[in-house]
Design an enzyme around this catalytic site. Structure first.
Site, PDB file in Angstrom:
ATOM      1  N   ASP A 168      -1.991  -0.762   5.596  1.00  0.00           N
ATOM      2  CA  ASP A 168      -2.426  -0.238   6.894  1.00  0.00           C
ATOM      3  C   ASP A 168      -3.918   0.031   6.985  1.00  0.00           C
ATOM      4  O   ASP A 168      -4.432   0.322   8.070  1.00  0.00           O
ATOM      5  CB  ASP A 168      -1.692   1.076   7.189  1.00  0.00           C
ATOM      6  CG  ASP A 168      -2.241   2.234   6.370  1.00  0.00           C
ATOM      7  OD1 ASP A 168      -2.297   2.098   5.125  1.00  0.00           O
ATOM      8  OD2 ASP A 168      -2.638   3.249   6.970  1.00  0.00           O
ATOM      9  N   ASP A 206      -0.152   5.107   1.178  1.00  0.00           N
ATOM     10  CA  ASP A 206      -0.385   5.977   2.339  1.00  0.00           C
ATOM     11  C   ASP A 206      -0.389   5.168   3.630  1.00  0.00           C
ATOM     12  O   ASP A 206      -1.124   4.191   3.768  1.00  0.00           O
ATOM     13  CB  ASP A 206      -1.720   6.706   2.189  1.00  0.00           C
ATOM     14  CG  ASP A 206      -1.710   7.698   1.046  1.00  0.00           C
ATOM     15  OD1 ASP A 206      -1.278   8.835   1.254  1.00  0.00           O
ATOM     16  OD2 ASP A 206      -2.128   7.314  -0.070  1.00  0.00           O
ATOM     17  N   ASP A 257       0.868  -1.172   0.000  1.00  0.00           N
ATOM     18  CA  ASP A 257       0.000   0.000   0.000  1.00  0.00           C
ATOM     19  C   ASP A 257       0.914   1.234   0.000  1.00  0.00           C
ATOM     20  O   ASP A 257       2.127   1.119   0.214  1.00  0.00           O
ATOM     21  CB  ASP A 257      -0.895  -0.038   1.243  1.00  0.00           C
ATOM     22  CG  ASP A 257      -1.869   1.128   1.309  1.00  0.00           C
ATOM     23  OD1 ASP A 257      -2.270   1.622   0.238  1.00  0.00           O
ATOM     24  OD2 ASP A 257      -2.210   1.549   2.429  1.00  0.00           O
TER      25      ASP A 257
END
Length: 349
Positions: free
Chosen positions: A291, A97, A95
């Protein structure tokens, strides 16, 4: 309304009859959450859901020490992860961000560090590597600026392979855009949301090509209800779009069955295998690090396939399908650097 919820949870129980109680509970919660988010009359519950997705309001599902027993540090268990991958080609999925870059108030300033960029470049020279993000693919590329990677933007609805010259180069025309027909609708919704939310201080509407993101990280919590009403007033006119949530962001997406989990499978079965020359996907070992709630779709796929491992980036205990955890992007970088060093030693580099 209660009756509708009960009927849907029964349907979930039927669909997941051979799964664990945890899986059933998770699926049931998802049905309830979807009802809360998408039913226009439940704005208060919608705001509660926005609050629950905010790290500052997260409640521990269990004590930190107990959670870490179930999802131990990927750094501490590094040798165990290597052992699980023995004899297979590691494939990396990341991922952006909150994983490669820190979470910031202004999404346009979510820059990765030079050290992280160098780490990811080295990683891509050792393993096929993809970035899977809710962001527009072009935006992610402008942040990362590495031609060696696969990029899956808009939650996997916009996928492109490495540019010419990559060690793992496939057909450079490699592209997957399963929601192209929704582009005019997405643009229209973006324009309407820009106009509708301009009265809410701090609201930020981002056009991610195949989805629209409404960021409320800088919106005062007392105004969340107003923002929810504004988004709902637009969404009610677009039954072919659905709304999901991430970390202080509302995501408007097409209703097609396509998410980060589907992107993971597409990359494994159609892209990566063509590059590394394996005959079937059982010979690869995907590692997915993310996240956000949207990364759970990928973690779940890995569990269902019993292949590879998911690593959740979080400082707080969360319900997750990931097997291991890391606390922040700095730990992600440490983990990736160790992987690179291990690979280089094995290769005699």
């Amino acid at each position: 309304m209660v009756r509708f919820i009960e009927e849907n949870t029964k349907h979930v129980d039927k669909e997941t009859g051979n799964k664990s109680n945890t899986d059933v509970t998770t699926a049931t919660k998802k049905v309830l959450q979807d009802l809360i988010i998408n039913n226009g009359g439940l704005i208060n519950s919608w705001v509660d859901s926005m609050r629950a997705c905010s790290p500052t309001h997260l409640k521990s599902l269990m004590k930190q020490s107990s959670w870490l027993k179930e999802h131990p540090s990927a750094l501490e268990m590094f040798e165990e992860i290597l052992h699980a991958s023995e004899g297979k080609q590691i494939v990396m999925f990341l991922d952006y961000d909150g994983t490669l870059s820190p979470i910031v108030d202004d999404p346009d300033r979510a820059f990765m560090s030079k050290q992280m960029r160098r780490t990811v470049r080295n990683l891509a020279n050792c393993f096929p590597t993809a970035i899977v993000s809710g962001r527009c693919r072009e935006k992610v590329y402008n942040f990362v600026k590495l031609t060696e990677l696969y990029y899956a933007g808009s939650h996997g609805m916009d996928i492109k392979g490495p540019e010419q010259g990559s060690k793992y180069e496939a057909d450079k025309s490699l592209l997957c855009q399963p929601a192209t027909e929704f582009l005019p609708m997405i643009d229209e919704v973006y324009q309407r949301l820009m106009e509708k939310t301009k009265s809410t201080p701090g609201a930020n509407v981002e056009n991610n090509k195949f989805c629209v993101s409404v960021h409320f990280r800088r919106v005062d919590e007392k105004n969340w209800s107003d923002l929810a009403n504004q988004v709902r007033s637009v969404m009610k006119d677009y039954p072919k779009l659905r709304l999901t949530q991430g970390r202080k962001v509302l995501e408007i997406r097409p209703i097609i069955k396509w998410d980060k989990g589907n992107a993971l499978e597409f990359l494994l079965e159609s892209l990566v295998l063509a590059c590394v020359g394996y005959a079937n996907c059982t010979n690869v070992f995907p590692l997915y690090i993310g996240d956000d709630r949207t990364d759970e779709d990928a973690f779940k796929i890995l569990r269902e396939r019993r292949q590879g491992l998911g690593i959740l980036v979080s400082k707080s205990p969360k319900e997750t399908n990931a097997s291991y955890s890391l606390q922040e992007p700095d730990e992600v970088m440490d983990f990736l650097q160790r992987l690179v060093k291990w690979k280089q030693l094995r290769s005699g580099a």
